[in-house]
Design a protein around this motif. Structure first.
Motif, PDB file in Angstrom:
ATOM      1  N   GLY A 123      -3.128   5.994  -3.755  1.00  0.00           N
ATOM      2  CA  GLY A 123      -1.861   6.414  -3.174  1.00  0.00           C
ATOM      3  C   GLY A 123      -1.470   7.822  -3.491  1.00  0.00           C
ATOM      4  N   GLY A 124      -2.304   8.609  -4.088  1.00  0.00           N
ATOM      5  CA  GLY A 124      -1.844   9.922  -4.516  1.00  0.00           C
ATOM      6  C   GLY A 124      -2.459  11.083  -3.759  1.00  0.00           C
ATOM      7  N   SER A 125      -3.295  10.873  -2.751  1.00  0.00           N
ATOM      8  CA  SER A 125      -3.971  11.963  -2.051  1.00  0.00           C
ATOM      9  C   SER A 125      -3.051  12.648  -1.066  1.00  0.00           C
ATOM     10  CB  SER A 125      -5.203  11.417  -1.321  1.00  0.00           C
ATOM     11  OG  SER A 125      -4.792  10.568  -0.278  1.00  0.00           O
ATOM     12  N   ALA A 126      -3.402  13.888  -0.757  1.00  0.00           N
ATOM     13  CA  ALA A 126      -2.591  14.653   0.194  1.00  0.00           C
ATOM     14  C   ALA A 126      -2.696  14.074   1.585  1.00  0.00           C
ATOM     15  CB  ALA A 126      -3.051  16.121   0.182  1.00  0.00           C
ATOM     16  N   ASP A 127      -3.888  13.519   1.930  1.00  0.00           N
ATOM     17  CA  ASP A 127      -4.060  12.938   3.263  1.00  0.00           C
ATOM     18  C   ASP A 127      -3.111  11.780   3.476  1.00  0.00           C
ATOM     19  OD1 ASP A 127      -7.665  13.396   3.182  1.00  0.00           O
ATOM     20  OD2 ASP A 127      -6.032  14.755   3.792  1.00  0.00           O
ATOM     21  N   ALA A 128      -2.972  10.950   2.442  1.00  0.00           N
ATOM     22  CA  ALA A 128      -2.099   9.776   2.566  1.00  0.00           C
ATOM     23  C   ALA A 128      -0.656  10.175   2.772  1.00  0.00           C
ATOM     24  CB  ALA A 128      -2.237   8.890   1.331  1.00  0.00           C
ATOM     25  N   GLN A 129      -0.270  11.311   2.221  1.00  0.00           N
ATOM     26  CA  GLN A 129       1.132  11.724   2.317  1.00  0.00           C
ATOM     27  C   GLN A 129       1.528  12.021   3.757  1.00  0.00           C
ATOM     28  OE1 GLN A 129       1.880  14.960  -0.353  1.00  0.00           O
ATOM     29  NE2 GLN A 129       1.179  13.829  -2.160  1.00  0.00           N
ATOM     30  N   HIS A 130       0.562  12.432   4.593  1.00  0.00           N
ATOM     31  CA  HIS A 130       0.891  12.821   5.956  1.00  0.00           C
ATOM     32  C   HIS A 130       0.423  11.790   6.970  1.00  0.00           C
ATOM     33  CE1 HIS A 130       2.097  16.710   4.383  1.00  0.00           C
ATOM     34  NE2 HIS A 130       0.924  16.802   3.757  1.00  0.00           N
ATOM     35  N   PHE A 148      -0.459   2.275  -0.514  1.00  0.00           N
ATOM     36  CA  PHE A 148       0.139   1.848  -1.778  1.00  0.00           C
ATOM     37  C   PHE A 148       0.105   2.950  -2.840  1.00  0.00           C
ATOM     38  CE2 PHE A 148       0.726  -2.497  -0.648  1.00  0.00           C
ATOM     39  CZ  PHE A 148      -0.283  -2.763   0.272  1.00  0.00           C
ATOM     40  N   LEU A 149       1.224   3.044  -3.560  1.00  0.00           N
ATOM     41  CA  LEU A 149       1.339   3.874  -4.751  1.00  0.00           C
ATOM     42  C   LEU A 149       1.460   2.937  -5.947  1.00  0.00           C
ATOM     43  CD1 LEU A 149       3.961   6.195  -3.184  1.00  0.00           C
ATOM     44  CD2 LEU A 149       1.900   7.119  -4.177  1.00  0.00           C
ATOM     45  N   HIS A 150       0.889   3.326  -7.068  1.00  0.00           N
ATOM     46  CA  HIS A 150       0.906   2.425  -8.227  1.00  0.00           C
ATOM     47  C   HIS A 150       1.453   3.135  -9.464  1.00  0.00           C
ATOM     48  CE1 HIS A 150      -1.481  -0.758  -6.305  1.00  0.00           C
ATOM     49  NE2 HIS A 150      -2.107   0.248  -5.690  1.00  0.00           N
ATOM     50  N   ALA A 151       2.299   2.420 -10.205  1.00  0.00           N
ATOM     51  CA  ALA A 151       2.777   2.888 -11.508  1.00  0.00           C
ATOM     52  C   ALA A 151       2.819   1.685 -12.431  1.00  0.00           C
ATOM     53  CB  ALA A 151       4.148   3.535 -11.390  1.00  0.00           C
ATOM     54  N   TYR A 152       2.362   1.876 -13.686  1.00  0.00           N
ATOM     55  CA  TYR A 152       2.224   0.743 -14.601  1.00  0.00           C
ATOM     56  C   TYR A 152       3.261   0.766 -15.717  1.00  0.00           C
ATOM     57  CZ  TYR A 152      -2.123   0.151 -12.080  1.00  0.00           C
ATOM     58  OH  TYR A 152      -3.040  -0.036 -11.097  1.00  0.00           O
ATOM     59  N   SER A 153       4.239   1.661 -15.582  1.00  0.00           N
ATOM     60  CA  SER A 153       5.349   1.716 -16.538  1.00  0.00           C
ATOM     61  C   SER A 153       6.473   2.495 -15.885  1.00  0.00           C
ATOM     62  CB  SER A 153       4.926   2.396 -17.845  1.00  0.00           C
ATOM     63  OG  SER A 153       4.641   3.768 -17.606  1.00  0.00           O
ATOM     64  N   ALA A 154       7.659   2.398 -16.443  1.00  0.00           N
ATOM     65  CA  ALA A 154       8.795   3.135 -15.915  1.00  0.00           C
ATOM     66  C   ALA A 154       8.564   4.640 -16.074  1.00  0.00           C
ATOM     67  CB  ALA A 154      10.077   2.709 -16.624  1.00  0.00           C
ATOM     68  N   ALA A 155       7.956   5.029 -17.190  1.00  0.00           N
ATOM     69  CA  ALA A 155       7.698   6.455 -17.420  1.00  0.00           C
ATOM     70  C   ALA A 155       6.721   6.998 -16.379  1.00  0.00           C
ATOM     71  CB  ALA A 155       7.144   6.657 -18.828  1.00  0.00           C
ATOM     72  N   GLN A 156       5.662   6.238 -16.110  1.00  0.00           N
ATOM     73  CA  GLN A 156       4.692   6.677 -15.113  1.00  0.00           C
ATOM     74  C   GLN A 156       5.323   6.714 -13.729  1.00  0.00           C
ATOM     75  OE1 GLN A 156       1.186   4.232 -14.884  1.00  0.00           O
ATOM     76  NE2 GLN A 156       0.034   5.717 -13.689  1.00  0.00           N
ATOM     77  N   LEU A 216       7.350   9.479  -8.791  1.00  0.00           N
ATOM     78  CA  LEU A 216       8.505   9.714  -7.922  1.00  0.00           C
ATOM     79  C   LEU A 216       8.888  11.193  -7.878  1.00  0.00           C
ATOM     80  CD1 LEU A 216      10.630   6.626  -9.005  1.00  0.00           C
ATOM     81  CD2 LEU A 216       9.641   6.994  -6.735  1.00  0.00           C
ATOM     82  N   ALA A 217       8.551  11.921  -8.935  1.00  0.00           N
ATOM     83  CA  ALA A 217       8.899  13.344  -8.975  1.00  0.00           C
ATOM     84  C   ALA A 217       8.095  14.149  -7.957  1.00  0.00           C
ATOM     85  CB  ALA A 217       8.676  13.896 -10.379  1.00  0.00           C
ATOM     86  N   ARG A 218       6.901  13.628  -7.583  1.00  0.00           N
ATOM     87  CA  ARG A 218       6.051  14.399  -6.661  1.00  0.00           C
ATOM     88  C   ARG A 218       5.833  13.723  -5.317  1.00  0.00           C
ATOM     89  NH1 ARG A 218       2.291  12.211 -10.488  1.00  0.00           N
ATOM     90  NH2 ARG A 218       0.785  10.822  -9.482  1.00  0.00           N
ATOM     91  N   GLU A 219       6.284  12.496  -5.157  1.00  0.00           N
ATOM     92  CA  GLU A 219       6.059  11.775  -3.910  1.00  0.00           C
ATOM     93  C   GLU A 219       7.353  11.632  -3.108  1.00  0.00           C
ATOM     94  OE1 GLU A 219       1.967  11.270  -4.642  1.00  0.00           O
ATOM     95  OE2 GLU A 219       3.198  11.038  -2.821  1.00  0.00           O
ATOM     96  N   SER A 220       7.187  11.468  -1.816  1.00  0.00           N
ATOM     97  CA  SER A 220       8.348  11.269  -0.937  1.00  0.00           C
ATOM     98  C   SER A 220       7.958  10.297   0.166  1.00  0.00           C
ATOM     99  CB  SER A 220       8.797  12.613  -0.348  1.00  0.00           C
ATOM    100  OG  SER A 220       7.732  13.196   0.389  1.00  0.00           O
ATOM    101  N   ASP A 221       8.895  10.044   1.078  1.00  0.00           N
ATOM    102  CA  ASP A 221       8.634   9.142   2.209  1.00  0.00           C
ATOM    103  C   ASP A 221       8.153   7.766   1.754  1.00  0.00           C
ATOM    104  OD1 ASP A 221       7.289  11.947   4.007  1.00  0.00           O
ATOM    105  OD2 ASP A 221       9.338  11.174   4.000  1.00  0.00           O
ATOM    106  N   ILE A 222       8.726   7.270   0.690  1.00  0.00           N
ATOM    107  CA  ILE A 222       8.391   5.912   0.233  1.00  0.00           C
ATOM    108  C   ILE A 222       9.349   4.944   0.905  1.00  0.00           C
ATOM    109  CG2 ILE A 222       8.230   4.363  -1.749  1.00  0.00           C
ATOM    110  CD1 ILE A 222       7.713   6.845  -3.468  1.00  0.00           C
ATOM    111  N   ALA A 223       8.796   3.926   1.573  1.00  0.00           N
ATOM    112  CA  ALA A 223       9.632   2.978   2.308  1.00  0.00           C
ATOM    113  C   ALA A 223      10.155   1.859   1.416  1.00  0.00           C
ATOM    114  CB  ALA A 223       8.844   2.384   3.475  1.00  0.00           C
ATOM    115  N   VAL A 224       9.275   1.320   0.598  1.00  0.00           N
ATOM    116  CA  VAL A 224       9.633   0.137  -0.202  1.00  0.00           C
ATOM    117  C   VAL A 224       9.106   0.319  -1.622  1.00  0.00           C
ATOM    118  CG1 VAL A 224       9.401  -2.359  -0.470  1.00  0.00           C
ATOM    119  CG2 VAL A 224       9.552  -1.372   1.823  1.00  0.00           C
ATOM    120  N   ILE A 225       9.911  -0.058  -2.602  1.00  0.00           N
ATOM    121  CA  ILE A 225       9.471  -0.103  -3.999  1.00  0.00           C
ATOM    122  C   ILE A 225       9.563  -1.544  -4.480  1.00  0.00           C
ATOM    123  CG2 ILE A 225       9.987   0.592  -6.366  1.00  0.00           C
ATOM    124  CD1 ILE A 225      10.972   3.243  -5.301  1.00  0.00           C
TER     125      ILE A 225
END
Length: 748
Positions: A23-30, A65-73, A78-87
């Motif tokens: 979920g972190g690639s530039a292609d996926a963002q667009h 899909f974007l993945h995070a395994y802790s609140a800190a992660q 979230l600091a670098r991603e946008s256009d997220i529909a559902v968490i």
């Protein structure tokens, strides 16, 4: 998790595999995708969720899909991603409230108002407090166990649709502020009916209409309108609150609401609208509004978004209402429970308490026996009848609560809440299933004016103390609390702990008082007596610690120890040549009623090899009359073992001669009070003589206790009493001293 799954199964499979979606690639963002972020500290949840939703399209768009395994992660992503529909957010991660704190970060720090947040938890029964629902902008809440594959897809689909609609509305900004404001205001409202009324008001505000409609709930899982109940109404429908939907009398309204529930959708008519709010599996909501005209597409979209936001709020407010009901009200009688009663008393103390305000705890006597004999269903009906009689008698002048299984609380003026008035309510039998049941009650009372600045819990505690005191005195009585009662309770508790400690440290011991043949003055047996010497060497009187042992339940272990000690001493004496020696052992009511008493007695005889025919158990007269039918059976079983039974303190109770004959005891013991009277000028030996004659008539042996001088011994012998014990012959002595006494002083 380890469960197998057939093709027909719908449950999520938790697989040991890593997702290939980073979920972190530039292609996926667009890409033209719906972006779903999974925040959970359990890798299996990530893999199972992506597995369940992979290869699915929602509105012709795939999921990324974007993945995070802790609140800190998650904060880093979230600091670098946008256009997220559902968490999809786990409630509990590094800390119990990590998920909720992350919600605040998403909404306030990141400014992500459009993303749909679905809270998930793996702890069944866990639910956010109403404050959390109010303070945090969440969109749905599910337990992981209920999110089957289809339900997960449904939940995410609904969230994405909601997200898309909000995005569309946000483009023109029309109505978005109104929806957010309406949702926030509703989440701040406490109570189901207030919340429901707010829903109608907010819908009318969104549509710029005058509130004219109603909101109902279906709470039985049926698809018919019979289960619909009106919980809020406005305009011409106001009088219908808290009534079934059939009370509307308007076929169009009834059928429209029923159809909305059945089809689980909104219905838009020419001059009306019915809105469907999804609830739990057995609870759904629907609203009907008079709109006066058909709604346009934008209004419909506004309402769709509103419904998706409010559904979880309605469900959770109803959940909180039910939790509140369960926490503060008795489910059977629908009365305030003990917790709520503590609050009521506390609220009264915080204000100005009327001079004679009284709290009474009313305990129904022998209620457990009614439950055991007639069944719990009968007992429940009886409790309902008692509650109904209290409410009918006192109305709203007295607060009625149920604070325990068979204990009620009454709070009100002392002119109403007083022993005479309350106890008189039990004079008339209660009718249950056509059967008349006569009850009595015992009361513990406190006057609230005695508690300046006190707490409700302290008042209830003192009322409990007064109730226990009343029970100790007599049933169907009462007792008002006084400060010295608490002092006595503390002393009793201290003594109870000290007694238990003394027993564990072997500071208790058994002494033996010889029993004498009055004609020959030779010993024929002894009575085993329990004694306790404190650490400072002071002897604690038996009448002080035996009731404590009975109250605490320690008497069961103590009694068995005394029985075994006495049996062992009897065996030792017989080895020393005292073959015709009897051993008398006192048995308490708690021991006698214990289900294992007979097994314990038989095992003690077997282990010590004491001859059963040389053992006599002493029971009190009042105990013998408590439950004669049960006692008759128990004594018969005791006598089958060869053990004899005596009635101690005879003449102090209220024996039924009929039952006395049926008990088949072997001996009666004349209480020391009547032995003392033998030499008095008033009644003299009349009572002792009657007891001795009664024993002869029933074929029972008779023994007198408390004989202290020769004159008493002579009179008893002349009246036909063959046996006695008392200080005249010997004081209770230690086991090591008994054989010596028998060989010297006893052999005379």
């Amino acid at each position: 998790m380890g469960a197998s799954m057939t093709p027909a199964d719908d449950d999520l499979v938790f697989m040991d595999e890593n997702s290939s979606h980073d979920g972190g690639s530039a292609d996926a963002q667009h890409a033209h995708v719906w972006r779903v972020m999974i925040i959970d500290d359990d890798e299996d949840v990530h893999s199972s969720t992506t597995f369940a939703l992979s290869n699915l399209e929602i509105q012709h768009r795939p999921l990324n899909f974007l993945h995070a395994y802790s609140a800190a992660q998650a904060r880093e992503v979230l600091a670098r991603e946008s256009d997220i529909a559902v968490i999809l957010l786990d409630v509990v991660m590094e800390q119990d409230d990590a998920g909720l704190q992350l919600v605040r970060h998403i909404r306030e720090t990141c400014g992500m108002a459009e993303v749909r947040i679905i809270l998930r938890t793996g702890q069944p029964g866990y639910a956010p407090e109403i404050e959390a629902i109010r303070d945090y902008d969440i969109n749905d809440y599910k337990t992981k166990s209920e999110l089957t594959r289809i339900k997960l897809f449904t939940t995410v689909t609904a969230a994405i649709r909601s997200y898309e609609q909000i995005r569309a509305i946000n483009a023109s900004r029309r109505g978005l502020d109104l929806i957010v404001r309406a949702s926030t205001e509703l989440m701040a409202i406490h109570g189901l009916q207030n919340f429901a009324a707010g829903v109608i008001t907010q819908i009318a505000g969104l549509l710029s209409l005058k509130p004219e409609g109603l909101l109902c709930v279906q709470d039985d899982g049926s698809d018919t309108h019979d289960g619909l109940f009106i919980i809020a109404a406005a305009g011409n429908y106001t009088t219908l609150i808290n009534r079934p939907i059939s009370a509307i009398g308007n076929t169009k309204v009834i059928n429209t609401l029923s159809q909305a529930i059945k089809d689980r959708r909104n219905i838009y008519g020419a001059d009306y609208t019915a809105l469907y709010f999804a609830g739990s599996a057995t609870r759904e909501f629907a609203a009907f509004l008079n709109t006066g005209a058909a709604l346009n597409e934008m209004d419909k979209r506004l309402l769709e978004v509103f419904c998706s936001n409010i559904s979880v709020g309605l469900d959770n407010v109803m959940l909180v209402s039910r939790l509140h009901q369960s926490a503060f009200y008795d489910p059977l009688c629908k009365l305030p429970n003990r917790t709520r009663t503590v609050e009521i008393v506390g609220e009264m103390l915080a204000g100005k308490v009327k001079k004679d305000t009284t709290l009474a705890l009313v305990d129904i006597d022998h209620f457990s026996e009614i439950n055991d004999t007639l069944g719990h269903q009968f007992g429940d009906q009886l409790l309902l009848a008692v509650a109904a009689r209290f409410q009918k008698q006192f109305g709203e002048q007295v607060s009625v609560s149920r604070v325990g299984g068979d204990t009620f609380a009454l709070i009100g003026s002392g002119t109403l809440v007083n022993p005479a008035t309350i106890l008189s309510l039990f004079n008339t039998p209660f009718s249950i299933d056509g059967e008349a049941v006569q009850l009595s009650s015992t009361l513990g009372l406190v006057r609230l004016t005695d508690y300046q600045g006190g707490s409700g819990a302290a008042v209830i505690k003192d009322a409990d103390i007064a109730l226990k005191r009343a029970k100790l005195r007599q049933r169907a009585g009462h007792s008002y609390f006084s400060p010295n009662m608490e002092t006595e309770i503390r002393e009793r508790v201290r003594l109870m702990h000290a007694l238990r400690s003394a027993f564990e440290k072997k500071r208790l011991f058994v002494v033996y008082q010889p029993q004498i043949d009055l004609a020959t003055r030779r010993p024929v047996g002894a009575e085993a007596l329990l004694r306790w010497k404190s650490d400072d060497g002071t002897l604690i009187p038996p009448d002080c610690f035996i009731p404590i042992a009975e109250y605490s339940g320690l008497i069961i272990d103590l009694g068995e120890w005394v029985l075994r000690s006495a049996c062992q001493e009897l065996v030792r004496l017989r080895r020393l040549g005292f073959h015709d020696f009897m051993m008398s052992i006192n048995v308490s009511q708690a021991q006698f009623r214990h289900p294992r008493f007979l097994d314990m007695l038989e095992l003690a005889l077997e282990d010590t090899q004491a001859p059963a025919t040389a053992i006599e158990l002493e029971i009190t007269e009042s105990m013998a009359m408590e439950d004669p039918a049960t006692l008759i059976k128990t004594i018969a079983q005791i006598k089958k073992l060869g053990v004899s039974v005596a009635i101690d303190d005879f003449g102090t109770g209220f024996s039924s001669l009929n039952y006395l004959q049926q008990l088949h005891v072997d001996r009666i013991k004349i209480d020391r009070a009547f032995v003392t009277e033998i030499t008095s000028a008033k009644r003299g030996s009349s009572i002792a003589q009657m007891i001795i004659q009664l024993g002869h008539n029933l074929g029972l042996s008779v023994i007198a206790e408390g004989v202290e001088d020769d004159r008493q011994a002579e009179i008893l012998l002349s009246l036909g009493c063959p046996l006695a014990q008392g200080f005249l012959f010997a004081r209770p002595m230690m086991a090591d001293d008994l054989p010596k006494w028998l060989e010297t002083d006893g052999d005379r």
